[in-house]
Enzyme design. Structure first.
Site, PDB file in Angstrom:
ATOM      1  N   HIS A  30     -17.630   7.448 -49.043  1.00  0.00           N
ATOM      2  CA  HIS A  30     -17.575   8.901 -48.840  1.00  0.00           C
ATOM      3  C   HIS A  30     -16.859   9.433 -50.111  1.00  0.00           C
ATOM      4  O   HIS A  30     -15.799   8.981 -50.565  1.00  0.00           O
ATOM      5  CB  HIS A  30     -16.933   9.388 -47.525  1.00  0.00           C
ATOM      6  CG  HIS A  30     -17.718   8.844 -46.419  1.00  0.00           C
ATOM      7  ND1 HIS A  30     -18.250  10.109 -45.750  1.00  0.00           N
ATOM      8  CD2 HIS A  30     -17.966   7.965 -45.828  1.00  0.00           C
ATOM      9  CE1 HIS A  30     -18.872   9.643 -44.821  1.00  0.00           C
ATOM     10  NE2 HIS A  30     -19.043   8.315 -44.643  1.00  0.00           N
ATOM     11  N   PRO A  31     -17.338  10.679 -50.299  1.00  0.00           N
ATOM     12  CA  PRO A  31     -16.731  11.464 -51.571  1.00  0.00           C
ATOM     13  C   PRO A  31     -15.380  11.883 -51.021  1.00  0.00           C
ATOM     14  O   PRO A  31     -15.143  12.256 -49.919  1.00  0.00           O
ATOM     15  CB  PRO A  31     -17.691  12.390 -51.803  1.00  0.00           C
ATOM     16  CG  PRO A  31     -18.295  12.881 -50.532  1.00  0.00           C
ATOM     17  CD  PRO A  31     -18.357  11.509 -49.939  1.00  0.00           C
ATOM     18  N   SER A  84     -23.552  15.997 -48.376  1.00  0.00           N
ATOM     19  CA  SER A  84     -22.015  16.196 -48.404  1.00  0.00           C
ATOM     20  C   SER A  84     -21.884  17.512 -49.011  1.00  0.00           C
ATOM     21  O   SER A  84     -20.859  18.161 -48.744  1.00  0.00           O
ATOM     22  CB  SER A  84     -21.458  15.023 -49.379  1.00  0.00           C
ATOM     23  OG  SER A  84     -21.384  13.821 -48.547  1.00  0.00           O
ATOM     24  N   GLU A 132     -22.510  20.278 -46.476  1.00  0.00           N
ATOM     25  CA  GLU A 132     -21.012  20.412 -45.570  1.00  0.00           C
ATOM     26  C   GLU A 132     -20.031  20.801 -46.121  1.00  0.00           C
ATOM     27  O   GLU A 132     -19.389  21.543 -45.584  1.00  0.00           O
ATOM     28  CB  GLU A 132     -20.852  18.735 -44.976  1.00  0.00           C
ATOM     29  CG  GLU A 132     -22.062  18.339 -44.048  1.00  0.00           C
ATOM     30  CD  GLU A 132     -22.291  16.942 -43.954  1.00  0.00           C
ATOM     31  OE1 GLU A 132     -23.117  16.415 -43.210  1.00  0.00           O
ATOM     32  OE2 GLU A 132     -21.466  15.955 -44.553  1.00  0.00           O
ATOM     33  N   GLN A 133     -19.636  20.397 -47.444  1.00  0.00           N
ATOM     34  CA  GLN A 133     -18.528  20.790 -48.029  1.00  0.00           C
ATOM     35  C   GLN A 133     -18.459  22.174 -48.407  1.00  0.00           C
ATOM     36  O   GLN A 133     -17.602  23.261 -48.181  1.00  0.00           O
ATOM     37  CB  GLN A 133     -18.089  19.848 -49.244  1.00  0.00           C
ATOM     38  CG  GLN A 133     -17.621  18.846 -48.909  1.00  0.00           C
ATOM     39  CD  GLN A 133     -16.863  17.822 -50.062  1.00  0.00           C
ATOM     40  OE1 GLN A 133     -16.342  18.616 -51.120  1.00  0.00           O
ATOM     41  NE2 GLN A 133     -17.033  16.748 -50.178  1.00  0.00           N
ATOM     42  N   PHE A 178      -9.692  10.722 -48.098  1.00  0.00           N
ATOM     43  CA  PHE A 178      -9.566  11.275 -46.878  1.00  0.00           C
ATOM     44  C   PHE A 178     -10.843  11.609 -46.334  1.00  0.00           C
ATOM     45  O   PHE A 178     -11.499  12.187 -47.126  1.00  0.00           O
ATOM     46  CB  PHE A 178      -8.587  12.484 -47.033  1.00  0.00           C
ATOM     47  CG  PHE A 178      -8.558  13.387 -45.696  1.00  0.00           C
ATOM     48  CD1 PHE A 178      -7.519  13.081 -44.923  1.00  0.00           C
ATOM     49  CD2 PHE A 178      -9.318  14.540 -45.766  1.00  0.00           C
ATOM     50  CE1 PHE A 178      -7.391  13.826 -43.727  1.00  0.00           C
ATOM     51  CE2 PHE A 178      -9.310  15.316 -44.554  1.00  0.00           C
ATOM     52  CZ  PHE A 178      -8.211  15.083 -43.623  1.00  0.00           C
ATOM     53  N   ILE A 179     -11.104  11.321 -44.913  1.00  0.00           N
ATOM     54  CA  ILE A 179     -12.375  11.614 -44.288  1.00  0.00           C
ATOM     55  C   ILE A 179     -12.288  12.599 -43.144  1.00  0.00           C
ATOM     56  O   ILE A 179     -11.564  12.117 -42.239  1.00  0.00           O
ATOM     57  CB  ILE A 179     -13.294  10.442 -44.172  1.00  0.00           C
ATOM     58  CG1 ILE A 179     -13.475   9.658 -45.208  1.00  0.00           C
ATOM     59  CG2 ILE A 179     -14.618  10.774 -43.439  1.00  0.00           C
ATOM     60  CD1 ILE A 179     -14.172   8.264 -45.158  1.00  0.00           C
ATOM     61  N   ALA A 211     -14.957  15.415 -40.561  1.00  0.00           N
ATOM     62  CA  ALA A 211     -16.123  16.150 -40.442  1.00  0.00           C
ATOM     63  C   ALA A 211     -15.716  17.540 -40.816  1.00  0.00           C
ATOM     64  O   ALA A 211     -15.243  17.999 -39.917  1.00  0.00           O
ATOM     65  CB  ALA A 211     -16.835  15.800 -39.016  1.00  0.00           C
ATOM     66  N   VAL A 212     -16.317  17.995 -41.951  1.00  0.00           N
ATOM     67  CA  VAL A 212     -15.906  19.301 -42.001  1.00  0.00           C
ATOM     68  C   VAL A 212     -16.469  20.495 -41.255  1.00  0.00           C
ATOM     69  O   VAL A 212     -16.134  21.730 -41.362  1.00  0.00           O
ATOM     70  CB  VAL A 212     -15.697  19.779 -43.633  1.00  0.00           C
ATOM     71  CG1 VAL A 212     -15.110  18.701 -44.368  1.00  0.00           C
ATOM     72  CG2 VAL A 212     -17.234  19.617 -44.091  1.00  0.00           C
TER      73      VAL A 212
END
Length: 171
Positions: free
Chosen positions: A71-72, A88, A91-92, A123-124, A126-127
């Site tokens: 994950h980024p 990603s 989502e970001q 750090f992950i 779900a945004v």
């Protein structure tokens, strides 16, 4: 293949078709859904989610760590260079991370660095549905936790991300 897919159709796909349809819901980790395919058929969405949970639960710690490391970081330099997966990046951007003020960006990067230094992985979260301020608050709240707590939380967040990505693919 026509999207969105019906769950019944997804359950009937051969492995190649299944991988093509949903293999990317776990970031850079198609092995997860390849193992989920082995748990077909899925009676309903809850059964599919249970298959995803069981797959992660049966994976070794090193496999899960590799999944986490795939994950980024949020609002990273890779994001600014456009190097994220399509999911990603969307989502970001949806959480406003592509529109951070210089102060917010500096704070997120500082927290990312502190988190990676402490735990050894990004750090992950779900945004979807979160604001930049929510994300910063979550980073601050989770940083004092233990490595075991955060390892479990990272898995839970990854499963949430995959659920949200699947929702976009399924009818």
């Amino acid at each position: 293949m026509t999207l969105p897919l019906a769950l019944a159709t997804l359950s009937q796909l051969d492995r190649t078709g299944f991988d093509a349809a949903v293999g990317a819901v776990f970031e850079h980790s198609p092995w997860v859904m390849a193992r989920v395919w082995e748990r077909r058929p899925f009676a309903d969405r809850a059964a599919l989610r249970a298959a995803m949970q069981a797959t992660l639960a049966s994976a070794g710690r090193d496999e899960v760590l590799a999944l986490i490391l795939a994950h980024p970081e949020l609002a990273s330099k890779a994001a600014l260079r456009g190097e994220l997966t399509e999911d990603s990046a969307r989502e970001q951007a949806g959480a406003g991370l592509s529109a951070c003020s210089p102060e917010e960006l500096a704070e997120i990067r500082r927290l990312n660095d502190a988190y990676r230094e402490k735990f050894g992985w990004p750090f992950i979260v779900a945004v979807r549905g979160l604001t930049r301020q929510d994300i910063i608050a979550a980073m601050r709240q989770r940083l004092p936790r233990s490595a075991d707590e955060e390892f479990a939380e990272a898995q839970a967040q990854i499963l949430r991300i995959a659920d949200l990505r699947l929702d976009a693919l399924l009818a």
